[in-house]
Design a protein around this motif. Structure first.
Motif, PDB file in Angstrom:
ATOM      1  N   SER A  69      14.821  23.525-108.394  1.00 51.11           N
ATOM      2  CA  SER A  69      13.841  24.278-106.350  1.00 51.11           C
ATOM      3  C   SER A  69      14.212  25.080-106.314  1.00 51.11           C
ATOM      4  O   SER A  69      14.783  26.133-106.719  1.00 51.11           O
ATOM      5  N   PHE A  70      13.190  25.227-105.348  1.00 51.79           N
ATOM      6  CA  PHE A  70      13.084  26.989-104.515  1.00 51.79           C
ATOM      7  C   PHE A  70      14.035  26.558-103.094  1.00 51.79           C
ATOM      8  O   PHE A  70      13.379  25.796-102.842  1.00 51.79           O
ATOM      9  N   THR A  71      14.740  27.804-102.911  1.00 51.66           N
ATOM     10  CA  THR A  71      14.867  27.972-101.404  1.00 51.66           C
ATOM     11  C   THR A  71      14.390  29.476-101.356  1.00 51.66           C
ATOM     12  O   THR A  71      14.528  30.447-102.291  1.00 51.66           O
ATOM     13  N   VAL A  72      14.147  29.541 -99.778  1.00 56.39           N
ATOM     14  CA  VAL A  72      12.983  30.629 -99.069  1.00 56.39           C
ATOM     15  C   VAL A  72      14.700  30.962 -98.688  1.00 56.39           C
ATOM     16  O   VAL A  72      15.393  30.574 -97.418  1.00 56.39           O
ATOM     17  N   VAL A  73      14.956  32.812 -98.225  1.00 50.45           N
ATOM     18  CA  VAL A  73      16.086  33.249 -97.846  1.00 50.45           C
ATOM     19  C   VAL A  73      14.891  34.715 -97.560  1.00 50.45           C
ATOM     20  O   VAL A  73      14.464  34.933 -97.798  1.00 50.45           O
ATOM     21  N   LYS A  74      15.924  35.336 -96.797  1.00 48.99           N
ATOM     22  CA  LYS A  74      15.857  36.325 -95.317  1.00 48.99           C
ATOM     23  C   LYS A  74      15.979  37.098 -96.182  1.00 48.99           C
ATOM     24  O   LYS A  74      15.530  38.416 -95.460  1.00 48.99           O
ATOM     25  N   SER A  75      16.514  37.267 -97.054  1.00 53.14           N
ATOM     26  CA  SER A  75      16.920  38.732 -97.923  1.00 53.14           C
ATOM     27  C   SER A  75      16.398  38.749 -99.163  1.00 53.14           C
ATOM     28  O   SER A  75      16.065  38.144-100.720  1.00 53.14           O
ATOM     29  N   THR A  76      16.831  39.800 -99.993  1.00 54.29           N
ATOM     30  CA  THR A  76      16.805  39.844-101.380  1.00 54.29           C
ATOM     31  C   THR A  76      17.115  39.200-102.223  1.00 54.29           C
ATOM     32  O   THR A  76      18.401  38.768-102.348  1.00 54.29           O
ATOM     33  N   PRO A  77      16.452  38.311-102.871  1.00 54.59           N
ATOM     34  CA  PRO A  77      16.899  37.043-104.059  1.00 54.59           C
ATOM     35  C   PRO A  77      18.380  37.759-104.905  1.00 54.59           C
ATOM     36  O   PRO A  77      17.632  38.449-105.746  1.00 54.59           O
ATOM     37  N   SER A  78      19.182  36.966-104.768  1.00 56.53           N
ATOM     38  CA  SER A  78      20.047  37.108-105.939  1.00 56.53           C
ATOM     39  C   SER A  78      20.039  36.028-106.910  1.00 56.53           C
ATOM     40  O   SER A  78      21.070  36.265-107.532  1.00 56.53           O
ATOM     41  N   ALA A  79      19.155  35.341-106.895  1.00 55.88           N
ATOM     42  CA  ALA A  79      19.468  34.240-108.395  1.00 55.88           C
ATOM     43  C   ALA A  79      17.397  34.070-108.525  1.00 55.88           C
ATOM     44  O   ALA A  79      17.220  34.117-107.807  1.00 55.88           O
ATOM     45  N   ASP A  80      17.543  32.793-109.866  1.00 54.76           N
ATOM     46  CA  ASP A  80      16.205  33.055-109.949  1.00 54.76           C
ATOM     47  C   ASP A  80      15.753  32.281-109.197  1.00 54.76           C
ATOM     48  O   ASP A  80      14.249  31.893-108.964  1.00 54.76           O
ATOM     49  N   ASN A  81      16.301  30.344-108.139  1.00 54.60           N
ATOM     50  CA  ASN A  81      15.703  30.134-107.417  1.00 54.60           C
ATOM     51  C   ASN A  81      15.471  30.229-106.038  1.00 54.60           C
ATOM     52  O   ASN A  81      15.053  29.659-105.757  1.00 54.60           O
ATOM     53  N   GLU A  82      15.656  31.938-105.894  1.00 58.80           N
ATOM     54  CA  GLU A  82      15.721  31.826-104.476  1.00 58.80           C
ATOM     55  C   GLU A  82      14.229  32.747-104.089  1.00 58.80           C
ATOM     56  O   GLU A  82      14.307  33.559-104.904  1.00 58.80           O
ATOM     57  N   GLU A 129      11.682  35.551-101.046  1.00 60.45           N
ATOM     58  CA  GLU A 129      12.130  35.814-100.426  1.00 60.45           C
ATOM     59  C   GLU A 129      10.879  35.688 -99.395  1.00 60.45           C
ATOM     60  O   GLU A 129      10.238  35.520 -99.845  1.00 60.45           O
ATOM     61  N   ALA A 130      11.188  35.408 -97.823  1.00 59.79           N
ATOM     62  CA  ALA A 130      10.840  34.801 -96.927  1.00 59.79           C
ATOM     63  C   ALA A 130       9.642  36.358 -96.379  1.00 59.79           C
ATOM     64  O   ALA A 130       9.800  37.419 -96.784  1.00 59.79           O
ATOM     65  N   ILE A 131       7.846  35.187 -96.270  1.00 62.41           N
ATOM     66  CA  ILE A 131       7.363  36.352 -95.926  1.00 62.41           C
ATOM     67  C   ILE A 131       7.866  36.842 -94.825  1.00 62.41           C
ATOM     68  O   ILE A 131       7.923  36.400 -93.807  1.00 62.41           O
ATOM     69  N   SER A 132       7.577  38.497 -94.129  1.00 62.57           N
ATOM     70  CA  SER A 132       8.329  38.796 -92.906  1.00 62.57           C
ATOM     71  C   SER A 132       7.850  38.716 -91.592  1.00 62.57           C
ATOM     72  O   SER A 132       6.528  38.603 -91.518  1.00 62.57           O
ATOM     73  N   GLY A 133       8.229  37.773 -90.770  1.00 60.11           N
ATOM     74  CA  GLY A 133       7.645  37.344 -89.468  1.00 60.11           C
ATOM     75  C   GLY A 133       6.871  35.955 -89.722  1.00 60.11           C
ATOM     76  O   GLY A 133       5.993  35.374 -88.844  1.00 60.11           O
ATOM     77  N   SER A 134       7.047  35.236 -91.047  1.00 64.67           N
ATOM     78  CA  SER A 134       6.528  33.643 -91.316  1.00 64.67           C
ATOM     79  C   SER A 134       7.459  33.023 -92.618  1.00 64.67           C
ATOM     80  O   SER A 134       6.361  32.538 -93.300  1.00 64.67           O
ATOM     81  N   THR A 135       8.355  33.041 -91.756  1.00 60.07           N
ATOM     82  CA  THR A 135       9.410  31.437 -92.996  1.00 60.07           C
ATOM     83  C   THR A 135       9.033  30.124 -92.563  1.00 60.07           C
ATOM     84  O   THR A 135       9.135  29.695 -93.807  1.00 60.07           O
ATOM     85  N   ILE A 136       7.954  29.724 -91.890  1.00 59.76           N
ATOM     86  CA  ILE A 136       8.109  28.523 -91.947  1.00 59.76           C
ATOM     87  C   ILE A 136       6.544  28.226 -92.933  1.00 59.76           C
ATOM     88  O   ILE A 136       6.751  27.166 -93.920  1.00 59.76           O
ATOM     89  N   THR A 137       5.758  29.269 -93.029  1.00 58.32           N
ATOM     90  CA  THR A 137       4.726  29.722 -93.750  1.00 58.32           C
ATOM     91  C   THR A 137       5.416  29.754 -96.150  1.00 58.32           C
ATOM     92  O   THR A 137       4.934  28.225 -96.598  1.00 58.32           O
ATOM     93  N   SER A 138       6.559  30.422 -95.171  1.00 58.16           N
ATOM     94  CA  SER A 138       7.121  30.466 -96.170  1.00 58.16           C
ATOM     95  C   SER A 138       8.305  29.209 -97.280  1.00 58.16           C
ATOM     96  O   SER A 138       7.492  28.753 -98.377  1.00 58.16           O
ATOM     97  N   LYS A 139       8.258  28.197 -96.360  1.00 57.11           N
ATOM     98  CA  LYS A 139       9.078  27.487 -96.927  1.00 57.11           C
ATOM     99  C   LYS A 139       8.136  26.136 -96.867  1.00 57.11           C
ATOM    100  O   LYS A 139       8.478  25.599 -98.050  1.00 57.11           O
ATOM    101  N   ALA A 140       7.198  26.522 -96.240  1.00 55.19           N
ATOM    102  CA  ALA A 140       5.758  25.465 -96.795  1.00 55.19           C
ATOM    103  C   ALA A 140       5.670  25.187 -98.678  1.00 55.19           C
ATOM    104  O   ALA A 140       5.762  24.578 -99.008  1.00 55.19           O
TER     105      ALA A 140
END
Length: 202
Positions: A156-169, A171-182
């Motif tokens: 599965s994937f998880t959304v982060v607000k910083s530079t990803p440090s793992a394959d499953n991370e 990085e959220a769209i700046s100012g649009s975390t809700i869409t990124s998580k969707a």
């Protein structure tokens, strides 16, 4: 007075019948072209997430109700709308294309197709319906965001607000975390369906 009421009623009835006939004719004329446009749009989305595929075949055992139950059991509000098998030129299955509607976008539902190879590797996604905020959530359609999902083999994937440090991370769209998580949730819903129903079925 009664004659006038009857007359007016007959006129209204005749008008309704004629209008119904006209609408029926218009529907008959436009239905096939609209269906063709929708088909071509869908096939284009499939091809974008499975470039190696020669054709796509509806997955015969797809059950909408069972898919809804599976999503609910795993905590997803997303709907798996369709499943197609991606086939090579010889008819061998390469993987699957799942169409999902994510209901938790910031401005409404987002429908997109996700390509998943037989080994569970995500090829990527292609959006067919989105109404997110221009300059923000609409960036889900742009390469810097969607490319983060491509070629990844994760549960599965998880959304982060910083530079990803793992394959499953992701990085959220700046100012649009809700869409990124969707988007991530929608892909995760497809992975859940794949691992629960499709994996090992070839």
């Amino acid at each position: 007075m009664n004659k006038k009421i009857v007359h007016d009623a007959l006129v209204l009835f005749a008008f309704t019948v004629v209008l119904g006939l006209i609408l029926g004719v218009v529907y008959g004329i436009t239905k096939d072209p609209i269906d063709q446009v929708n088909y071509e749009k869908t096939q284009s989305a499939y091809k974008q997430v499975f470039e190696d595929a020669d054709s796509f075949e509806e997955y015969a055992d797809f059950d909408t109700a069972a898919a809804e139950d599976l999503m609910a059991q795993n905590g997803y509000s997303d709907d798996i709308e369709a499943v197609n098998t991606a086939l090579d030129a010889s008819g061998n299955p390469l993987g699957y294309v799942l169409t999902v509607t994510a209901k938790d976008g910031s401005q409404g539902s987002i429908t997109f197709s996700v390509g998943i190879q037989n080994d569970g590797t995500v090829n990527g996604y292609s959006i067919t319906s989105i109404s997110e905020t221009p300059g923000l959530g609409m960036k889900a359609q742009e390469e810097p965001f969607y490319s983060q999902f491509e070629g990844k083999n994760v549960d599965s994937f998880t959304v982060v607000k910083s530079t990803p440090s793992a394959d499953n991370e992701i990085e959220a769209i700046s100012g649009s975390t809700i869409t990124s998580k969707a988007m991530a949730n929608g892909v995760n819903a497809c992975l859940t369906y794949f691992h629960s129903v499709l994996e090992g079925g070839n």
